[in-house]
Motif scaffolding. Sequence first.
Motif, PDB file in Angstrom:
ATOM      1  N   MET A 220       0.704  -1.228   0.109  1.00  0.00           N
ATOM      2  CA  MET A 220      -0.114   0.029   0.034  1.00  0.00           C
ATOM      3  C   MET A 220       1.022   1.346  -0.049  1.00  0.00           C
ATOM      4  O   MET A 220       0.522   2.150  -0.604  1.00  0.00           O
ATOM      5  N   ALA A 221       1.959   1.170   0.677  1.00  0.00           N
ATOM      6  CA  ALA A 221       2.901   2.295   0.866  1.00  0.00           C
ATOM      7  C   ALA A 221       3.410   2.656  -0.625  1.00  0.00           C
ATOM      8  O   ALA A 221       3.910   3.451  -1.125  1.00  0.00           O
ATOM      9  N   ALA A 222       3.821   1.532  -1.221  1.00  0.00           N
ATOM     10  CA  ALA A 222       4.517   1.486  -2.587  1.00  0.00           C
ATOM     11  C   ALA A 222       3.513   2.176  -3.465  1.00  0.00           C
ATOM     12  O   ALA A 222       3.980   2.884  -4.278  1.00  0.00           O
ATOM     13  N   LYS A 223       2.199   1.814  -3.319  1.00  0.00           N
ATOM     14  CA  LYS A 223       1.327   2.414  -4.379  1.00  0.00           C
ATOM     15  C   LYS A 223       1.235   3.986  -4.131  1.00  0.00           C
ATOM     16  O   LYS A 223       1.467   4.708  -5.048  1.00  0.00           O
ATOM     17  N   ALA A 224       1.144   4.377  -2.677  1.00  0.00           N
ATOM     18  CA  ALA A 224       1.074   5.769  -2.463  1.00  0.00           C
ATOM     19  C   ALA A 224       2.421   6.560  -2.771  1.00  0.00           C
ATOM     20  O   ALA A 224       2.427   7.598  -2.875  1.00  0.00           O
ATOM     21  N   CYS A 225       3.658   5.826  -3.067  1.00  0.00           N
ATOM     22  CA  CYS A 225       4.773   6.332  -3.601  1.00  0.00           C
ATOM     23  C   CYS A 225       4.749   6.571  -5.051  1.00  0.00           C
ATOM     24  O   CYS A 225       5.756   6.943  -5.479  1.00  0.00           O
ATOM     25  N   GLY A 226       3.686   6.046  -5.697  1.00  0.00           N
ATOM     26  CA  GLY A 226       3.457   6.554  -6.997  1.00  0.00           C
ATOM     27  C   GLY A 226       3.998   5.232  -7.841  1.00  0.00           C
ATOM     28  O   GLY A 226       4.317   5.405  -9.194  1.00  0.00           O
ATOM     29  N   ILE A 227       4.123   4.116  -7.251  1.00  0.00           N
ATOM     30  CA  ILE A 227       4.736   2.891  -7.920  1.00  0.00           C
ATOM     31  C   ILE A 227       3.406   2.304  -8.669  1.00  0.00           C
ATOM     32  O   ILE A 227       2.587   1.969  -7.925  1.00  0.00           O
ATOM     33  N   ASN A 228       3.568   1.932  -9.818  1.00  0.00           N
ATOM     34  CA  ASN A 228       2.331   1.209 -10.502  1.00  0.00           C
ATOM     35  C   ASN A 228       2.617  -0.282 -10.276  1.00  0.00           C
ATOM     36  O   ASN A 228       3.264  -0.969 -11.001  1.00  0.00           O
TER      37      ASN A 228
END
Lengths: 355, 261
Positions: A220-228
């Motif tokens: 979830m944090a990865a998504k929030a960092c802009g990672i697709n």
Amino acid sequence: MNAGMLFTRMPRKVQLALAVIALAGLPFMVGAGLGNTWLRVLDFALLYVMLALGLNIVVGFAGLLDLGYIAFYAVGAYVYALLASPQFGLHWPVWAILPVGALAACGFGVVLGAPTLRLRGDYLAIVTLGFGEIVRIFMNNLNAPVNITNGPKGIASIDPIQIGGHALSQPLEIFGVTVPALVLTYYFFLALALLVMLAGLRLQDSRIGRAWAAIREDEMAAKACGINTRNVKLLAFAMGASFGGLAGGLFASFQEFVSPESFSLMESIMVLCMVVLGGMGHIPGVILGALVLTVLPEAFRHGAGPVQQAVFGQVLMDPENLRMLLFGIALVAVMLYRPSGLWPDPRHRQEFNAR
Amino acid sequence: MTALPLPLPLLEARNIGKRFGGVRALQDVSLTIRRGEIYGLIGPNGAGKTTFFNVLTGLYPRDEGEVIFAGAPLPLGEPYRVAQAGIARTFQNIRLFANMSARENVMVGCHARSKVGVAGAVLRSRAQREEEAAIRRRADELLAYVGINARAGDLAKNLSYGDQRRLEIARALATEPQLLALDEPAAGMNATETGALRALIARLRDDGFTVLLIEHDIKLVMGLCDRIAVLDYGRKIADDVPAEVQRNPHVIEAYLGVVHE
Ligand SMILES: Nc1ncnc2c1ncn2[C@@H]1O[C@H](COP(=O)(O)OP(=O)(O)OP(=O)(O)O)[C@@H](O)[C@H]1O
Ligand SMILES: [Mg+2]
């Protein structure tokens, strides 16, 4: 000062030179000391190193549990078998087939990856396990109505790898020295294994590798960092599968025979064990895991009978059973005493001791 | 009628609604955040503040309403595109990449604003090396900006609580956001740490960021925010400058209600 410390204090170039000499000399020592059986084991060990490094991308880097990894090995092997055997009368050169095999496996990786992207952990493991079996069963049954894979009989008489007009299945004379076929194969596999290792190291230490690690740590944090996360996970499946496909092609050419039997669930589990036992996500550890798990079972297989004979005067236990027993005990012991693997990432091990 | 032109709105949330089964976590919430302001979002526990963040950043799909950000509608249900559009956030219960170093955490934040792919990484192309060096420099700058550059090489999980909160802010800044959404950044901090955090948030505004701040520390909110919206049971009950919000009878009631529980 022990030998290890001595080695680490040497200049980089000396280290490299020593490593090259050791790796180049190894097959001659093994061949002279232990014979051809062990040379074959060594060649297989290199194939497993490639497989384990490929699976490590999926499991170790991206944290996606894949229990059907051997399917990509199968795809690579069958692509090689179909394009370089009497099956269809095709005899493509190796430099063309290996990339095609890797690409085909890559395509399968994406096809498998796409529907599983929302799954994690146990669910992902079960779906990938199913996928691995499906591929094997397909290979088993694609002999009717149109015969493609020759079914359970497998495909035989596969062309050995030809480099510069010389088949790796034949010994080579260089400057009056005869280099055996198994040693030639060793060098070729070693070169490719080193390339796979280098690719793995570079990927890990890159923007892509960090994105994989981020997904493994907290999606979830990865998504929030802009990672697709969808694409980045697919990329992990694709890269892992490509390496598996490459190893599969080499396997087919080395055996000169493929059949669905070689790609059972047990093989997937074995490769996964190599990754986990060696140290997930840590490339030197994964290589060690692959070597240990290829060499040890063979040692049991060949050593268990004679040792019993010598100690008890008779063979008390079938070496094959004993081999699985000892193998199981060894795995349990490692997981108990070195839960993060034989050679985990030193950064994480420090953590472990610090607590 | 004001004589001065109002600053352009950066974000307009219109009639946002979100339910979890029978719970209406957000009902008809609209709010407008102007460029360059610190906008507070407060309310009793369970009022729906975090849910609003999750809906805004696309981690939860929204049931109703729309969000206009920097003049364009915000994509639905694609958190990475929200981040790329320029909204970065921190989490109430810190979500760092625990087994990565502080520097690596921030470098991950640079992902959306960099582009070298697999081929570049495997071949170590020149573009890749340059981009990688730039990402690393940027990460170190941001760590220094939030004041934890001395811990760059430490694993995130080994940082103190306050440093972890700062690291989350640095990671969010690495995505080069226009709007920075902070979910209770002072939670669990001592007075000194809260003071430093307050200075950091004020500096963020001075440096041109717009900040959306969820916070329970009323002194911090009242001292920092230009405007404050109050949520209660998923509804917005007030939206005004701090002094007015403090006097608002609905707000007082909502908070006293919590005290009596
Ligand atoms: N994932 C979820 N599933 C079900 N219900 C949820 C979920 N997330 C939040 N809720 C419910 O939605 C309501 C609002 O929760 P939310 O976390 O947004 O409150 P909050 O204002 O952030 O509270 P706090 O100040 O305690 O952080 C609560 O009733 C909560 O139980
Ligand atoms: Mg909350």
